[in-house]
Scaffold this motif. Structure first.
Motif, PDB file in Angstrom:
ATOM      1  N   TYR A   1      57.888  44.214  39.379  1.00  0.00           N
ATOM      2  CA  TYR A   1      58.481  45.243  40.243  1.00  0.00           C
ATOM      3  C   TYR A   1      59.894  44.846  40.642  1.00  0.00           C
ATOM      4  O   TYR A   1      60.285  43.678  40.573  1.00  0.00           O
ATOM      5  CB  TYR A   1      57.611  45.477  41.484  1.00  0.00           C
ATOM      6  CG  TYR A   1      57.243  44.247  42.277  1.00  0.00           C
ATOM      7  CD1 TYR A   1      58.153  43.654  43.159  1.00  0.00           C
ATOM      8  CD2 TYR A   1      55.967  43.682  42.167  1.00  0.00           C
ATOM      9  CE1 TYR A   1      57.811  42.526  43.888  1.00  0.00           C
ATOM     10  CE2 TYR A   1      55.618  42.555  42.904  1.00  0.00           C
ATOM     11  CZ  TYR A   1      56.539  41.988  43.760  1.00  0.00           C
ATOM     12  OH  TYR A   1      56.206  40.867  44.489  1.00  0.00           O
TER      13      TYR A   1
ATOM     14  N   ASN B   1      58.468  51.888  42.251  1.00  0.00           N
ATOM     15  CA  ASN B   1      57.676  51.217  41.226  1.00  0.00           C
ATOM     16  C   ASN B   1      56.293  51.856  41.163  1.00  0.00           C
ATOM     17  O   ASN B   1      55.568  51.885  42.165  1.00  0.00           O
ATOM     18  CB  ASN B   1      57.528  49.733  41.570  1.00  0.00           C
ATOM     19  CG  ASN B   1      58.868  49.019  41.665  1.00  0.00           C
ATOM     20  OD1 ASN B   1      59.410  48.567  40.673  1.00  0.00           O
ATOM     21  ND2 ASN B   1      59.409  48.917  42.879  1.00  0.00           N
ATOM     22  N   ILE B   2      55.922  52.356  39.990  1.00  0.00           N
ATOM     23  CA  ILE B   2      54.634  53.017  39.797  1.00  0.00           C
ATOM     24  C   ILE B   2      53.819  52.225  38.773  1.00  0.00           C
ATOM     25  O   ILE B   2      54.220  52.113  37.614  1.00  0.00           O
ATOM     26  CB  ILE B   2      54.810  54.457  39.300  1.00  0.00           C
ATOM     27  CG1 ILE B   2      55.650  55.269  40.291  1.00  0.00           C
ATOM     28  CG2 ILE B   2      53.458  55.125  39.076  1.00  0.00           C
ATOM     29  CD1 ILE B   2      56.044  56.634  39.784  1.00  0.00           C
ATOM     30  N   PRO B   3      52.680  51.639  39.157  1.00  0.00           N
ATOM     31  CA  PRO B   3      51.875  50.886  38.187  1.00  0.00           C
ATOM     32  C   PRO B   3      51.267  51.826  37.148  1.00  0.00           C
ATOM     33  O   PRO B   3      50.729  52.878  37.490  1.00  0.00           O
ATOM     34  CB  PRO B   3      50.791  50.239  39.057  1.00  0.00           C
ATOM     35  CG  PRO B   3      50.692  51.128  40.255  1.00  0.00           C
ATOM     36  CD  PRO B   3      52.065  51.667  40.495  1.00  0.00           C
TER      37      PRO B   3
ATOM     38  N   ASP C   1      56.227  53.483  47.206  1.00  0.00           N
ATOM     39  CA  ASP C   1      56.376  52.380  46.261  1.00  0.00           C
ATOM     40  C   ASP C   1      55.041  51.654  46.151  1.00  0.00           C
ATOM     41  O   ASP C   1      54.430  51.300  47.155  1.00  0.00           O
ATOM     42  CB  ASP C   1      57.457  51.412  46.745  1.00  0.00           C
ATOM     43  CG  ASP C   1      57.772  50.356  45.692  1.00  0.00           C
ATOM     44  OD1 ASP C   1      58.790  50.497  44.994  1.00  0.00           O
ATOM     45  OD2 ASP C   1      56.998  49.394  45.577  1.00  0.00           O
TER      46      ASP C   1
ATOM     47  N   SER D   1      54.210  48.693  44.514  1.00  0.00           N
ATOM     48  CA  SER D   1      54.309  47.321  44.017  1.00  0.00           C
ATOM     49  C   SER D   1      53.119  46.495  44.517  1.00  0.00           C
ATOM     50  O   SER D   1      52.677  46.661  45.658  1.00  0.00           O
ATOM     51  CB  SER D   1      55.611  46.676  44.493  1.00  0.00           C
ATOM     52  OG  SER D   1      56.727  47.440  44.090  1.00  0.00           O
TER      53      SER D   1
ATOM     54  N   SER E   1      52.249  46.317  34.649  1.00  0.00           N
ATOM     55  CA  SER E   1      53.504  46.881  34.192  1.00  0.00           C
ATOM     56  C   SER E   1      53.760  48.190  34.935  1.00  0.00           C
ATOM     57  O   SER E   1      52.844  48.993  35.137  1.00  0.00           O
ATOM     58  CB  SER E   1      53.476  47.129  32.685  1.00  0.00           C
ATOM     59  OG  SER E   1      54.788  47.301  32.180  1.00  0.00           O
ATOM     60  N   TYR E   2      54.996  48.374  35.340  1.00  0.00           N
ATOM     61  CA  TYR E   2      55.388  49.526  36.144  1.00  0.00           C
ATOM     62  C   TYR E   2      56.318  50.436  35.357  1.00  0.00           C
ATOM     63  O   TYR E   2      57.076  49.985  34.500  1.00  0.00           O
ATOM     64  CB  TYR E   2      56.142  49.065  37.397  1.00  0.00           C
ATOM     65  CG  TYR E   2      55.355  48.158  38.306  1.00  0.00           C
ATOM     66  CD1 TYR E   2      54.644  48.660  39.391  1.00  0.00           C
ATOM     67  CD2 TYR E   2      55.325  46.776  38.085  1.00  0.00           C
ATOM     68  CE1 TYR E   2      53.922  47.821  40.233  1.00  0.00           C
ATOM     69  CE2 TYR E   2      54.609  45.931  38.919  1.00  0.00           C
ATOM     70  CZ  TYR E   2      53.907  46.452  39.986  1.00  0.00           C
ATOM     71  OH  TYR E   2      53.188  45.605  40.807  1.00  0.00           O
ATOM     72  N   HIS E   3      56.252  51.720  35.664  1.00  0.00           N
ATOM     73  CA  HIS E   3      57.343  52.604  35.318  1.00  0.00           C
ATOM     74  C   HIS E   3      58.181  52.736  36.577  1.00  0.00           C
ATOM     75  O   HIS E   3      57.688  53.163  37.624  1.00  0.00           O
ATOM     76  CB  HIS E   3      56.828  53.957  34.840  1.00  0.00           C
ATOM     77  CG  HIS E   3      56.406  53.946  33.413  1.00  0.00           C
ATOM     78  ND1 HIS E   3      55.866  55.032  32.767  1.00  0.00           N
ATOM     79  CD2 HIS E   3      56.446  52.935  32.477  1.00  0.00           C
ATOM     80  CE1 HIS E   3      55.595  54.714  31.507  1.00  0.00           C
ATOM     81  NE2 HIS E   3      55.935  53.441  31.315  1.00  0.00           N
ATOM     82  N   VAL E   4      59.421  52.308  36.461  1.00  0.00           N
ATOM     83  CA  VAL E   4      60.350  52.373  37.592  1.00  0.00           C
ATOM     84  C   VAL E   4      61.143  53.664  37.442  1.00  0.00           C
ATOM     85  O   VAL E   4      61.829  53.864  36.432  1.00  0.00           O
ATOM     86  CB  VAL E   4      61.284  51.160  37.616  1.00  0.00           C
ATOM     87  CG1 VAL E   4      62.155  51.192  38.875  1.00  0.00           C
ATOM     88  CG2 VAL E   4      60.484  49.863  37.554  1.00  0.00           C
TER      89      VAL E   4
ATOM     90  N   GLU F   1      54.940  61.094  33.700  1.00  0.00           N
ATOM     91  CA  GLU F   1      54.226  60.106  34.509  1.00  0.00           C
ATOM     92  C   GLU F   1      52.847  60.616  34.933  1.00  0.00           C
ATOM     93  O   GLU F   1      51.892  59.838  35.027  1.00  0.00           O
ATOM     94  CB  GLU F   1      55.057  59.716  35.727  1.00  0.00           C
ATOM     95  CG  GLU F   1      56.382  59.053  35.404  1.00  0.00           C
ATOM     96  CD  GLU F   1      56.261  57.803  34.541  1.00  0.00           C
ATOM     97  OE1 GLU F   1      55.164  57.199  34.478  1.00  0.00           O
ATOM     98  OE2 GLU F   1      57.270  57.423  33.927  1.00  0.00           O
TER      99      GLU F   1
ATOM    100  N   ALA G   1      49.431  55.998  42.751  1.00  0.00           N
ATOM    101  CA  ALA G   1      50.448  56.301  41.745  1.00  0.00           C
ATOM    102  C   ALA G   1      50.759  57.793  41.727  1.00  0.00           C
ATOM    103  O   ALA G   1      51.928  58.207  41.633  1.00  0.00           O
ATOM    104  CB  ALA G   1      49.975  55.833  40.372  1.00  0.00           C
TER     105      ALA G   1
END
Length: 373
Positions: free
Chosen positions: A105, A125-127, A291, A293, A312-315, A333, A362
């Motif tokens: 993150y 930050n999205i897991p 967020d 994280s 792993s995140y999509h930021v 997303e 998320a």
């Protein structure tokens, strides 16, 4: 939470067959299954090109996500360049990508920098992906080893130089270990996998691993290096005696993997074991409500948990300049965190689907994305 294995192409076919339209606001599920938020599918599909840069560890999952999303949205394309987590975080901060893939993150200073492009609330930050990191090795006639954190740390610091070292032998009674040189192989790029691996070592074996967690491998340590997940795996595959750390989805062929000591037991690498470790994590302090994280507990003693794990995140930006970009980001997303999107990743990459509670968080984060005011 156990991931079913139907095969990547079968999973994509199921996704395509069951895909329903996304709404223009991007808040609907691309597959007709209902993720957190109880959405319904109606309205026009989204169109346009979404650009992402980031982690190479999620390559197989990204391929499945891109294919499933495109099947539901014929006019939409997702471009993703697996240049490493560090490159991805830089790209979202400087505005050269609309989302980043990162196995770590954003740091506080990165969040502050993201406000220039993403508005006053910065990036979030999205897991999206949970996977174990394998300690993978090329030892002729050996496919399984038992290792503890201290021994792993000594191997990668160059303090254990032969595979028949007494420290390894003591943990592997009955295993015929060769008098073979140990060749550690690390990532040469700024890598979220490196961040997670060194975070595990610094937390679980601090007396040996005296460096701080970082996405850049310590320059003082000797060893081979290669770029990207595929690079280190290929180097180890081609080098008898070599050992590396890599996303489990990329490890196969003649490479063996280590079970890691947790409490008094040795835990084999698996998606289920990785998911148990993530469940033991806690939210990162000081972050916004949107967020997601996660601070992982690398020293967990939870039964069956595998602590060498990455989330792993999509930021993404909390706000974008155009409604069209907001629609496209939300749509993609939403698909990624949906039940079908998570199953597609599990089938192709051996990852663990998000738990229902994590998926709900998320989804809430995705719903909050807006146009800049």
């Amino acid at each position: 939470m156990k991931a079913l294995r139907f095969g990547r192409h079968a999973a994509i076919a199921v996704i395509a067959a069951g895909a329903l339209a996304l709404t223009a606001c991007g808040s609907d599920n691309a597959t007709g299954t209902t993720p957190a938020g109880n959405q319904t599918s109606s309205g026009p599909k989204v169109t346009g090109t979404l650009t992402g840069i980031g982690a190479s560890s999620t390559g197989a999952a990204m391929d499945a996500w891109k294919a499933g999303f495109a099947s539901a949205n014929q006019g939409a394309t997702v471009q993703y360049s697996p240049d490493g987590s560090g490159a991805g975080r830089k790209a979202i901060i400087d505005g050269s990508a609309q989302f980043a893939g990162s196995d770590a993150y954003l740091k506080d200073e990165e969040l502050a920098s993201s406000q220039t492009v993403c508005g006053p609330d910065g990036a979030i930050n999205i897991p999206v992906y949970i996977s174990p990191i394998a300690v993978a090795f090329n030892i002729p006639n050996v496919t399984e080893l038992k290792l503890d954190a201290t021994t792993v740390a000594k191997i990668f610091r160059g303090q254990i130089t032969k595979w028949n070292d007494p420290a390894i032998a003591a943990l592997n009674e009955g295993v015929s270990l060769p008098d073979l040189k140990v060749t550690p192989v690390n990532r040469s790029d700024d890598s979220g996998t490196t961040t997670n691996f060194t975070d595990y070592l610094a937390s679980a074996a601090p007396e040996v691993w005296t460096d701080k967690s970082s996405g850049v491998w310590p320059a003082s340590l000797q060893g081979e290096n290669a770029k990207g997940t595929s690079g280190v795996v290929k180097t180890v595959t081609d080098t008898p005696g070599a050992v590396t750390y890599a996303d489990d989805s990329a490890v196969g062929g003649k490479l063996g993997t280590a079970s890691i000591k947790v409490g008094e037991e040795f835990v084999k690498i698996s998606a289920d074991a990785a998911a148990k470790a993530v469940e033991a994590g806690k939210p990162v302090d000081g972050r916004s409500a949107n967020d997601v994280s996660i601070k992982l507990d690398r020293k967990t003693t939870a039964a069956g948990a595998y602590p060498v794990v990455l989330v792993s995140y999509h930021v993404v930006c909390s706000a974008y300049d155009k409604q069209e970009t907001v629609d496209l980001v939300k749509a993609f997303e939403n698909y990624v965190v949906s039940d079908a999107g998570q199953q597609a990743a599990a089938d192709s990459a051996k990852s663990a689907p998000l738990s229902s509670s994590l998926a709900e968080k998320a989804q809430k984060a995705i719903d909050s994305i807006k146009v800049k005011s």
